[in-house]
Design a protein around this motif. Structure first.
Motif, PDB file in Angstrom:
ATOM      1  N   LEU A 137     -48.119  16.494 -21.717  1.00  0.00           N
ATOM      2  CA  LEU A 137     -46.804  16.381 -21.094  1.00  0.00           C
ATOM      3  C   LEU A 137     -46.920  16.321 -19.573  1.00  0.00           C
ATOM      4  O   LEU A 137     -47.525  17.180 -18.941  1.00  0.00           O
ATOM      5  CB  LEU A 137     -45.946  17.578 -21.506  1.00  0.00           C
ATOM      6  CG  LEU A 137     -44.468  17.524 -21.127  1.00  0.00           C
ATOM      7  CD1 LEU A 137     -43.787  16.329 -21.763  1.00  0.00           C
ATOM      8  CD2 LEU A 137     -43.772  18.811 -21.551  1.00  0.00           C
ATOM      9  N   GLN A 138     -46.331  15.263 -18.994  1.00  0.00           N
ATOM     10  CA  GLN A 138     -46.334  15.093 -17.541  1.00  0.00           C
ATOM     11  C   GLN A 138     -44.932  14.881 -16.984  1.00  0.00           C
ATOM     12  O   GLN A 138     -44.651  15.259 -15.852  1.00  0.00           O
ATOM     13  CB  GLN A 138     -47.232  13.907 -17.151  1.00  0.00           C
ATOM     14  CG  GLN A 138     -48.690  14.105 -17.532  1.00  0.00           C
ATOM     15  CD  GLN A 138     -49.556  12.922 -17.147  1.00  0.00           C
ATOM     16  OE1 GLN A 138     -49.232  12.160 -16.232  1.00  0.00           O
ATOM     17  NE2 GLN A 138     -50.657  12.746 -17.852  1.00  0.00           N
ATOM     18  N   ARG A 139     -44.065  14.257 -17.772  1.00  0.00           N
ATOM     19  CA  ARG A 139     -42.688  14.045 -17.346  1.00  0.00           C
ATOM     20  C   ARG A 139     -41.808  15.162 -17.907  1.00  0.00           C
ATOM     21  O   ARG A 139     -41.907  15.502 -19.083  1.00  0.00           O
ATOM     22  CB  ARG A 139     -42.175  12.688 -17.836  1.00  0.00           C
ATOM     23  CG  ARG A 139     -42.842  11.493 -17.183  1.00  0.00           C
ATOM     24  CD  ARG A 139     -42.307  10.202 -17.742  1.00  0.00           C
ATOM     25  NE  ARG A 139     -40.849  10.122 -17.619  1.00  0.00           N
ATOM     26  CZ  ARG A 139     -40.118   9.142 -18.146  1.00  0.00           C
ATOM     27  NH1 ARG A 139     -40.709   8.187 -18.842  1.00  0.00           N
ATOM     28  NH2 ARG A 139     -38.822   9.130 -17.984  1.00  0.00           N
ATOM     29  N   TYR A 140     -40.965  15.699 -17.051  1.00  0.00           N
ATOM     30  CA  TYR A 140     -40.072  16.781 -17.456  1.00  0.00           C
ATOM     31  C   TYR A 140     -38.649  16.319 -17.178  1.00  0.00           C
ATOM     32  O   TYR A 140     -38.192  16.306 -16.031  1.00  0.00           O
ATOM     33  CB  TYR A 140     -40.409  18.060 -16.681  1.00  0.00           C
ATOM     34  CG  TYR A 140     -41.764  18.623 -17.032  1.00  0.00           C
ATOM     35  CD1 TYR A 140     -41.887  19.755 -17.837  1.00  0.00           C
ATOM     36  CD2 TYR A 140     -42.934  18.010 -16.579  1.00  0.00           C
ATOM     37  CE1 TYR A 140     -43.121  20.270 -18.176  1.00  0.00           C
ATOM     38  CE2 TYR A 140     -44.179  18.517 -16.914  1.00  0.00           C
ATOM     39  CZ  TYR A 140     -44.269  19.651 -17.713  1.00  0.00           C
ATOM     40  OH  TYR A 140     -45.502  20.144 -18.048  1.00  0.00           O
ATOM     41  N   ASP A 141     -37.962  15.905 -18.257  1.00  0.00           N
ATOM     42  CA  ASP A 141     -36.615  15.368 -18.098  1.00  0.00           C
ATOM     43  C   ASP A 141     -35.797  15.656 -19.344  1.00  0.00           C
ATOM     44  O   ASP A 141     -36.275  16.307 -20.292  1.00  0.00           O
ATOM     45  CB  ASP A 141     -36.657  13.864 -17.801  1.00  0.00           C
ATOM     46  CG  ASP A 141     -37.430  13.054 -18.846  1.00  0.00           C
ATOM     47  OD1 ASP A 141     -37.534  13.518 -20.012  1.00  0.00           O
ATOM     48  OD2 ASP A 141     -37.931  11.974 -18.517  1.00  0.00           O
ATOM     49  N   GLY A 142     -34.565  15.154 -19.365  1.00  0.00           N
ATOM     50  CA  GLY A 142     -33.656  15.439 -20.460  1.00  0.00           C
ATOM     51  C   GLY A 142     -34.174  15.004 -21.814  1.00  0.00           C
ATOM     52  O   GLY A 142     -33.965  15.693 -22.816  1.00  0.00           O
ATOM     53  N   ARG A 143     -34.855  13.865 -21.867  1.00  0.00           N
ATOM     54  CA  ARG A 143     -35.408  13.400 -23.150  1.00  0.00           C
ATOM     55  C   ARG A 143     -36.390  14.416 -23.711  1.00  0.00           C
ATOM     56  O   ARG A 143     -36.327  14.775 -24.901  1.00  0.00           O
ATOM     57  CB  ARG A 143     -36.110  12.049 -22.950  1.00  0.00           C
ATOM     58  CG  ARG A 143     -36.885  11.564 -24.175  1.00  0.00           C
ATOM     59  CD  ARG A 143     -37.693  10.319 -23.869  1.00  0.00           C
ATOM     60  NE  ARG A 143     -38.698  10.540 -22.847  1.00  0.00           N
ATOM     61  CZ  ARG A 143     -39.911  11.037 -23.087  1.00  0.00           C
ATOM     62  NH1 ARG A 143     -40.260  11.372 -24.328  1.00  0.00           N
ATOM     63  NH2 ARG A 143     -40.766  11.199 -22.110  1.00  0.00           N
ATOM     64  N   VAL A 144     -37.274  14.892 -22.862  1.00  0.00           N
ATOM     65  CA  VAL A 144     -38.270  15.878 -23.289  1.00  0.00           C
ATOM     66  C   VAL A 144     -37.600  17.179 -23.704  1.00  0.00           C
ATOM     67  O   VAL A 144     -37.917  17.757 -24.754  1.00  0.00           O
ATOM     68  CB  VAL A 144     -39.295  16.117 -22.163  1.00  0.00           C
ATOM     69  CG1 VAL A 144     -40.152  17.339 -22.463  1.00  0.00           C
ATOM     70  CG2 VAL A 144     -40.165  14.893 -21.969  1.00  0.00           C
ATOM     71  N   TYR A 145     -36.666  17.664 -22.900  1.00  0.00           N
ATOM     72  CA  TYR A 145     -36.021  18.940 -23.202  1.00  0.00           C
ATOM     73  C   TYR A 145     -35.239  18.877 -24.508  1.00  0.00           C
ATOM     74  O   TYR A 145     -35.259  19.831 -25.303  1.00  0.00           O
ATOM     75  CB  TYR A 145     -35.090  19.349 -22.064  1.00  0.00           C
ATOM     76  CG  TYR A 145     -35.779  19.527 -20.734  1.00  0.00           C
ATOM     77  CD1 TYR A 145     -37.045  20.107 -20.644  1.00  0.00           C
ATOM     78  CD2 TYR A 145     -35.168  19.108 -19.551  1.00  0.00           C
ATOM     79  CE1 TYR A 145     -37.680  20.251 -19.426  1.00  0.00           C
ATOM     80  CE2 TYR A 145     -35.790  19.262 -18.330  1.00  0.00           C
ATOM     81  CZ  TYR A 145     -37.050  19.827 -18.264  1.00  0.00           C
ATOM     82  OH  TYR A 145     -37.677  19.973 -17.056  1.00  0.00           O
ATOM     83  N   GLU A 146     -34.550  17.771 -24.745  1.00  0.00           N
ATOM     84  CA  GLU A 146     -33.766  17.657 -25.977  1.00  0.00           C
ATOM     85  C   GLU A 146     -34.668  17.740 -27.203  1.00  0.00           C
ATOM     86  O   GLU A 146     -34.373  18.453 -28.167  1.00  0.00           O
ATOM     87  CB  GLU A 146     -32.974  16.345 -25.978  1.00  0.00           C
ATOM     88  CG  GLU A 146     -31.767  16.352 -25.074  1.00  0.00           C
ATOM     89  CD  GLU A 146     -30.802  17.463 -25.427  1.00  0.00           C
ATOM     90  OE1 GLU A 146     -30.278  17.457 -26.564  1.00  0.00           O
ATOM     91  OE2 GLU A 146     -30.592  18.361 -24.576  1.00  0.00           O
ATOM     92  N   GLN A 147     -35.776  17.026 -27.184  1.00  0.00           N
ATOM     93  CA  GLN A 147     -36.678  17.029 -28.331  1.00  0.00           C
ATOM     94  C   GLN A 147     -37.401  18.370 -28.470  1.00  0.00           C
ATOM     95  O   GLN A 147     -37.493  18.930 -29.573  1.00  0.00           O
ATOM     96  CB  GLN A 147     -37.696  15.896 -28.184  1.00  0.00           C
ATOM     97  CG  GLN A 147     -37.083  14.507 -28.231  1.00  0.00           C
ATOM     98  CD  GLN A 147     -38.118  13.407 -28.092  1.00  0.00           C
ATOM     99  OE1 GLN A 147     -39.262  13.552 -28.505  1.00  0.00           O
ATOM    100  NE2 GLN A 147     -37.710  12.288 -27.517  1.00  0.00           N
ATOM    101  N   LEU A 148     -37.894  18.869 -27.354  1.00  0.00           N
ATOM    102  CA  LEU A 148     -38.717  20.080 -27.397  1.00  0.00           C
ATOM    103  C   LEU A 148     -37.881  21.319 -27.702  1.00  0.00           C
ATOM    104  O   LEU A 148     -38.233  22.124 -28.577  1.00  0.00           O
ATOM    105  CB  LEU A 148     -39.454  20.240 -26.074  1.00  0.00           C
ATOM    106  CG  LEU A 148     -40.440  21.402 -25.981  1.00  0.00           C
ATOM    107  CD1 LEU A 148     -41.498  21.310 -27.068  1.00  0.00           C
ATOM    108  CD2 LEU A 148     -41.099  21.419 -24.605  1.00  0.00           C
TER     109      LEU A 148
END
Length: 366
Positions: A137-148
């Motif tokens: 993981l290198q990008r931290y954004d809404g897409r990542v937060y929603e899935q994670l």
């Protein structure tokens, strides 16, 4: 015994028994099991070797017309504690659990962000999965937060508590986030307990684990060179998504009939986040409190496993800086824990200077 001691005793007893534990059918393996179990970085079927794991080596192999991820248990874990010694057993157990959950049509959609398991064998020290295209993981954004965060909540409500959301255990292909490693994921009863330690450690919860093991490490490294205002903005985005998923968690806990002590604990977390999001100053104060918590907890973890790295030293330095500059704020916000709340500022500075020195002694060698 505590719940932690009971779990560790049971895992050590299982290993000592020599019992087999398998997931999947070895007849479907793309290579003979004995070849997989003896694989090294020099074998012809190995495309890529990732030797950085503390408890297992990871290989990208090509066999049967496709690429696979092969995890091979290290002869000796580089994490020098019971949990490190039993982490491979624990991972095979979780791979078994998730394989069963994914067979159930009612639960399968909640676990699409967990790696598939083709085969696993405890005694052979092998776990085989389809190769996942993606990077740590290198990008931290809404897409990542929603899935994670959605996955974290689903795991907790199904009784799985993951301790190690470090960057290397979260893979991202730019569209899809996948959790890859379950060596430190333990069972618990979410209707009665905060985590697998029961009621003993309310400080720990799923999103805290992501923040401690991953997010605040990312902010510390600050690869984009963000200034203080931009770091706080990144924190606001993460916390906004976290709160939304924890409101969902609270509602589902109520539906599940969770005990009032669990519901009150979850409400208190949510309400603190909600208050912080109402103003920049309140958010800055929480940022300092949770940053201190995360860096201190990760420092403790690395020291406990004698598995320190240069990042451990950076975390110790961040904590020392916070103690020098923000001691009063941390005390006012109840940011101290595990006995630190009883210590004076000079005592805390001495303690963490000593821990920093110990972290230098426990640096992992290449």
């Amino acid at each position: 015994m505590t719940l932690e001691e009971e779990r560790q005793h049971a895992q050590l007893s299982f290993l000592a028994s020599g019992q087999p534990l398998e997931v999947g059918d070895r007849s479907t393996l793309p290579l003979p099991l004995e070849i997989l179990a003896a694989t090294t970085a020099h074998d012809a079927h190995v495309v890529q070797a990732i030797e950085s794991g503390l408890t297992a080596s990871v290989y990208r192999i090509q066999a049967g017309g496709r690429h696979w991820t092969l995890k091979r248990k290290r002869p000796e874990s580089r994490v020098k504690n019971v949990d490190g010694q039993t982490s491979f057993l624990n991972e095979v157990q979780r791979r078994r659990d998730f394989t069963e959950l994914k067979r159930d049509a009612s639960s399968a959609p909640r676990f699409t962000h967990l790696v598939e398991t083709h085969y696993a064998s405890l005694l052979d020290g092998v776990i085989l999965s389809p190769w996942i295209e993606g990077e740590r993981l290198q990008r931290y954004d809404g897409r990542v937060y929603e899935q994670l965060f959605g996955t974290i909540v689903n795991l907790e409500l199904h009784g799985f508590f993951e301790w190690d959301f470090c960057p290397g255990n979260v893979l991202d292909d730019g569209e899809r986030v996948t959790l890859f490693d379950f060596g430190y994921m333990y069972r618990f009863e979410p209707r009665q307990h905060y985590n697998n330690n029961g009621l003993a450690t309310p400080l720990f919860h799923g999103i805290e684990r992501f923040e401690t093991r991953n997010f605040f490490d990312h902010l510390l490294r600050n690869p984009q060179g963000l200034d203080e205002r931009q770091l706080l903005s990144a924190y606001r985005e993460e916390k906004t998504h976290a709160l939304r998923h924890y409101e969902d968690k609270r509602a589902r806990l109520e539906t599940m009939g969770a005990g009032e002590h669990v519901l009150s604990w979850q409400r208190n977390i949510n309400e603190r986040w909600h208050r912080a999001l109402r103003s920049d100053e309140d958010l800055r104060r929480l940022y300092l409190v949770e940053g201190f918590r995360s860096h201190v907890l990760d420092l403790f973890d690395d020291l406990h496993g004698q598995s320190c790295t240069p990042t451990t030293i950076q975390r110790a330095d961040w904590a020392l800086g916070a103690l020098r500059e923000h001691f009063t704020l941390l005390r006012e916000e109840q940011g101290f824990f595990f006995g630190d709340e009883a210590l004076t500022q000079p005592e805390l500075l001495r303690k963490y200077e000593q821990l920093r020195t110990k972290a230098l002694e426990y640096q992992l060698r290449p």
